[in-house]
Design a protein around this motif. Structure first.
Motif, PDB file in Angstrom:
ATOM      1  N   SER A 175       0.828  -1.217   0.000  1.00 15.95           N
ATOM      2  CA  SER A 175       0.000   0.000   0.000  1.00 15.95           C
ATOM      3  C   SER A 175       0.854   1.256   0.000  1.00 15.95           C
ATOM      4  CB  SER A 175      -0.944   0.000   1.206  1.00 15.95           C
ATOM      5  OG  SER A 175      -0.245   0.207   2.424  1.00 15.95           O
ATOM      6  N   ASP A 176       2.106   1.133   0.461  1.00 16.32           N
ATOM      7  CA  ASP A 176       3.033   2.267   0.448  1.00 16.32           C
ATOM      8  C   ASP A 176       3.732   2.420  -0.891  1.00 16.32           C
ATOM      9  OD1 ASP A 176       4.117   1.825   3.899  1.00 16.32           O
ATOM     10  OD2 ASP A 176       2.459   3.021   3.053  1.00 16.32           O
ATOM     11  N   GLY A 177       3.433   1.516  -1.841  1.00 14.77           N
ATOM     12  CA  GLY A 177       3.994   1.638  -3.181  1.00 14.77           C
ATOM     13  C   GLY A 177       5.246   0.823  -3.433  1.00 14.77           C
ATOM     14  N   LEU A 178       5.663  -0.015  -2.471  1.00 15.34           N
ATOM     15  CA  LEU A 178       6.861  -0.828  -2.667  1.00 15.34           C
ATOM     16  C   LEU A 178       6.548  -2.015  -3.567  1.00 15.34           C
ATOM     17  CD1 LEU A 178       7.523   0.834  -0.063  1.00 15.34           C
ATOM     18  CD2 LEU A 178       8.920  -1.110   0.666  1.00 15.34           C
ATOM     19  N   ASP A 179       7.529  -2.411  -4.392  1.00 14.80           N
ATOM     20  CA  ASP A 179       7.343  -3.602  -5.211  1.00 14.80           C
ATOM     21  C   ASP A 179       7.906  -4.818  -4.467  1.00 14.80           C
ATOM     22  OD1 ASP A 179      10.011  -2.574  -7.476  1.00 14.80           O
ATOM     23  OD2 ASP A 179      10.135  -3.612  -5.526  1.00 14.80           O
ATOM     24  N   THR A 180       7.757  -6.007  -5.046  1.00 12.60           N
ATOM     25  CA  THR A 180       8.161  -7.228  -4.338  1.00 12.60           C
ATOM     26  C   THR A 180       9.665  -7.265  -4.052  1.00 12.60           C
ATOM     27  OG1 THR A 180       8.232  -8.371  -6.476  1.00 12.60           O
ATOM     28  CG2 THR A 180       6.248  -8.644  -5.149  1.00 12.60           C
ATOM     29  N   ALA A 181      10.471  -6.734  -4.956  1.00  8.86           N
ATOM     30  CA  ALA A 181      11.920  -6.727  -4.739  1.00  8.86           C
ATOM     31  C   ALA A 181      12.283  -5.848  -3.539  1.00  8.86           C
ATOM     32  CB  ALA A 181      12.639  -6.234  -5.993  1.00  8.86           C
ATOM     33  N   GLN A 182      11.654  -4.676  -3.435  1.00  5.01           N
ATOM     34  CA  GLN A 182      11.924  -3.771  -2.320  1.00  5.01           C
ATOM     35  C   GLN A 182      11.457  -4.369  -0.998  1.00  5.01           C
ATOM     36  OE1 GLN A 182       9.730  -0.535  -4.162  1.00  5.01           O
ATOM     37  NE2 GLN A 182      11.618   0.684  -4.367  1.00  5.01           N
ATOM     38  N   ILE A 183      10.284  -5.025  -1.006  1.00  6.80           N
ATOM     39  CA  ILE A 183       9.772  -5.654   0.211  1.00  6.80           C
ATOM     40  C   ILE A 183      10.700  -6.783   0.643  1.00  6.80           C
ATOM     41  CG2 ILE A 183       7.866  -6.997   1.194  1.00  6.80           C
ATOM     42  CD1 ILE A 183       5.999  -5.436  -0.710  1.00  6.80           C
ATOM     43  N   ALA A 184      11.149  -7.587  -0.319  1.00  3.52           N
ATOM     44  CA  ALA A 184      12.060  -8.687  -0.014  1.00  3.52           C
ATOM     45  C   ALA A 184      13.336  -8.177   0.636  1.00  3.52           C
ATOM     46  CB  ALA A 184      12.389  -9.467  -1.293  1.00  3.52           C
ATOM     47  N   SER A 185      13.845  -7.073   0.116  1.00  7.78           N
ATOM     48  CA  SER A 185      15.071  -6.494   0.668  1.00  7.78           C
ATOM     49  C   SER A 185      14.863  -6.009   2.097  1.00  7.78           C
ATOM     50  CB  SER A 185      15.532  -5.332  -0.212  1.00  7.78           C
ATOM     51  OG  SER A 185      16.669  -4.692   0.338  1.00  7.78           O
ATOM     52  N   SER A 188      14.325  -9.050   4.447  1.00 14.32           N
ATOM     53  CA  SER A 188      15.376 -10.075   4.373  1.00 14.32           C
ATOM     54  C   SER A 188      14.829 -11.427   3.917  1.00 14.32           C
ATOM     55  CB  SER A 188      16.086 -10.222   5.727  1.00 14.32           C
ATOM     56  OG  SER A 188      16.693  -9.020   6.114  1.00 14.32           O
ATOM     57  N   TYR A 189      13.914 -11.394   2.965  1.00 13.92           N
ATOM     58  CA  TYR A 189      13.400 -12.590   2.321  1.00 13.92           C
ATOM     59  C   TYR A 189      13.837 -12.582   0.850  1.00 13.92           C
ATOM     60  CZ  TYR A 189      10.107 -13.783   6.080  1.00 13.92           C
ATOM     61  OH  TYR A 189       9.538 -14.160   7.268  1.00 13.92           O
ATOM     62  N   SER A 190      13.662 -13.725   0.185  1.00 11.60           N
ATOM     63  CA  SER A 190      13.868 -13.750  -1.257  1.00 11.60           C
ATOM     64  C   SER A 190      12.640 -13.155  -1.933  1.00 11.60           C
ATOM     65  CB  SER A 190      14.081 -15.182  -1.749  1.00 11.60           C
ATOM     66  OG  SER A 190      12.885 -15.934  -1.620  1.00 11.60           O
ATOM     67  N   GLU A 191      12.829 -12.637  -3.138  1.00 14.94           N
ATOM     68  CA  GLU A 191      11.690 -12.084  -3.871  1.00 14.94           C
ATOM     69  C   GLU A 191      10.665 -13.177  -4.168  1.00 14.94           C
ATOM     70  OE1 GLU A 191      12.761  -9.901  -7.340  1.00 14.94           O
ATOM     71  OE2 GLU A 191      10.719  -9.294  -7.796  1.00 14.94           O
ATOM     72  N   ARG A 192      11.144 -14.393  -4.375  1.00 11.23           N
ATOM     73  CA  ARG A 192      10.237 -15.511  -4.627  1.00 11.23           C
ATOM     74  C   ARG A 192       9.320 -15.757  -3.438  1.00 11.23           C
ATOM     75  NH1 ARG A 192      12.171 -21.659  -6.270  1.00 11.23           N
ATOM     76  NH2 ARG A 192      10.090 -22.580  -6.391  1.00 11.23           N
ATOM     77  N   ILE A 194       8.367 -13.522  -1.183  1.00 11.80           N
ATOM     78  CA  ILE A 194       7.389 -12.431  -1.111  1.00 11.80           C
ATOM     79  C   ILE A 194       6.282 -12.644  -2.135  1.00 11.80           C
ATOM     80  CG2 ILE A 194       7.025  -9.947  -1.396  1.00 11.80           C
ATOM     81  CD1 ILE A 194       8.490 -10.761   1.174  1.00 11.80           C
ATOM     82  N   LYS A 195       6.638 -13.083  -3.334  1.00  7.66           N
ATOM     83  CA  LYS A 195       5.617 -13.352  -4.353  1.00  7.66           C
ATOM     84  C   LYS A 195       4.676 -14.464  -3.892  1.00  7.66           C
ATOM     85  CE  LYS A 195       8.228 -11.771  -8.389  1.00  7.66           C
ATOM     86  NZ  LYS A 195       8.905 -12.174  -9.655  1.00  7.66           N
ATOM     87  N   SER A 196       5.228 -15.463  -3.203  1.00  7.69           N
ATOM     88  CA  SER A 196       4.397 -16.558  -2.680  1.00  7.69           C
ATOM     89  C   SER A 196       3.447 -16.047  -1.607  1.00  7.69           C
ATOM     90  CB  SER A 196       5.282 -17.673  -2.113  1.00  7.69           C
ATOM     91  OG  SER A 196       6.058 -18.271  -3.119  1.00  7.69           O
ATOM     92  N   ILE A 197       3.952 -15.145  -0.752  1.00  4.83           N
ATOM     93  CA  ILE A 197       3.112 -14.564   0.300  1.00  4.83           C
ATOM     94  C   ILE A 197       1.973 -13.760  -0.321  1.00  4.83           C
ATOM     95  CG2 ILE A 197       3.058 -12.858   2.179  1.00  4.83           C
ATOM     96  CD1 ILE A 197       5.952 -13.731   2.838  1.00  4.83           C
ATOM     97  N   VAL A 198       2.305 -12.950  -1.326  1.00  2.00           N
ATOM     98  CA  VAL A 198       1.278 -12.139  -1.993  1.00  2.00           C
ATOM     99  C   VAL A 198       0.233 -13.036  -2.647  1.00  2.00           C
ATOM    100  CG1 VAL A 198       0.845 -10.495  -3.860  1.00  2.00           C
ATOM    101  CG2 VAL A 198       2.825 -10.176  -2.359  1.00  2.00           C
ATOM    102  N   HIS A 199       0.683 -14.102  -3.286  1.00  2.00           N
ATOM    103  CA  HIS A 199      -0.248 -15.042  -3.922  1.00  2.00           C
ATOM    104  C   HIS A 199      -1.180 -15.661  -2.883  1.00  2.00           C
ATOM    105  CE1 HIS A 199      -1.716 -17.909  -6.862  1.00  2.00           C
ATOM    106  NE2 HIS A 199      -1.458 -18.904  -6.021  1.00  2.00           N
ATOM    107  N   ALA A 200      -0.616 -16.035  -1.722  1.00  2.00           N
ATOM    108  CA  ALA A 200      -1.429 -16.630  -0.655  1.00  2.00           C
ATOM    109  C   ALA A 200      -2.444 -15.623  -0.110  1.00  2.00           C
ATOM    110  CB  ALA A 200      -0.525 -17.132   0.464  1.00  2.00           C
ATOM    111  N   ILE A 201      -2.034 -14.352   0.007  1.00  2.00           N
ATOM    112  CA  ILE A 201      -2.942 -13.298   0.473  1.00  2.00           C
ATOM    113  C   ILE A 201      -4.121 -13.162  -0.485  1.00  2.00           C
ATOM    114  CG2 ILE A 201      -3.184 -10.792   0.775  1.00  2.00           C
ATOM    115  CD1 ILE A 201      -0.280 -10.794   1.812  1.00  2.00           C
TER     116      ILE A 201
END
Length: 223
Positions: A175-185, A188-192, A194-201
């Motif tokens: 909601s703050d405008g961050l993309d998956t790569a920025q959130i992962a960084s 301290s998770y992998s971008e993959r 974070i994408k899995s978390i978003v998919h589950a959400i």
């Protein structure tokens, strides 16, 4: 605290009888002196097997030492808990606020031991108790914790949405405008991951995409 029968003799040597394979314990601490002291002390108990640094993901129980339950240590616990869902965590801290305690519990902590009055025998007991599903929170902060959680329920905190604290963190970052790569960084998770978390959400909320998920939670007053 549950009495597990694990103790040390007055001469400082290990005592007590083992009743099965040793419990695999990993020590987590941002302070090297605390880490090395805790490893040496806990390794003296016959019912515990302290894992070397780097093997935390093989642990049955994590024992995390931090004077104020900092983000650094809690994120470390969260990463290990995400990879090792069966592992339980014990937090040994000087003090902790109700919001910080709620966050610690949401990240996998099941017991809290207050370090100023604790002994390593009590910490070892807490680790064994946690491994069999027993939780323990100091009585004097249990009441305030319950009141804090009730306030969270009243004001909306993701309760009833079916989302975890980690899910809510990711949604807030989206909601703050961050993309998956920025959130992962930042987490301290992998971008993959974070994408899995978003998919589950998205699946949990029954929405079309991440934008719809954020809009849904905002409209529900949960974000």
């Amino acid at each position: 605290m549950i009495n597990t029968g694990i103790h040390q003799t007055s001469a400082g040597q290990s005592g007590g009888a083992e009743t099965g394979p040793p419990l695999a314990v990993a020590v987590v601490s941002g302070d090297r002196i605390t880490y090395e002291g805790a490893v040496a002390a806990l390794a003296a108990f016959p019912g515990l097997r302290v894992l070397p640094r780097g093997d935390e993901r093989k642990a049955d129980v994590l024992v995390a030492f931090d004077e104020a339950a900092s983000d650094q240590v809690l994120k470390h616990v969260e990463r290990i808990s995400a990879d090792q869902p069966h592992a339980r965590a014990v937090l040994v801290t000087d003090s902790i606020t109700e919001p910080r305690l709620v966050r610690a519990i949401s990240l996998g902590v099941v017991s809290v031991v207050l370090r100023p009055t604790a002994t390593f025998s009590e910490i070892a007991d807490a680790a064994v108790a946690a491994s069999i599903g027993h939780a323990d929170v100091p009585p004097h902060i249990l009441g305030p914790l319950i009141q804090h959680m009730r306030r969270m329920e009243r004001h909306g905190s993701g309760a009833g949405s079916g989302l975890s604290a980690r899910d809510m963190t990711v949604l807030r970052m989206l909601s703050d405008g961050l993309d998956t790569a920025q959130i992962a960084s930042r987490l301290s998770y992998s971008e993959r991951t974070i994408k899995s978390i978003v998919h589950a959400i998205i699946n949990t909320l029954g929405v079309k995409n991440r934008t719809h998920a954020v809009a849904y939670m905002i409209r529900a007053g949960l974000l």
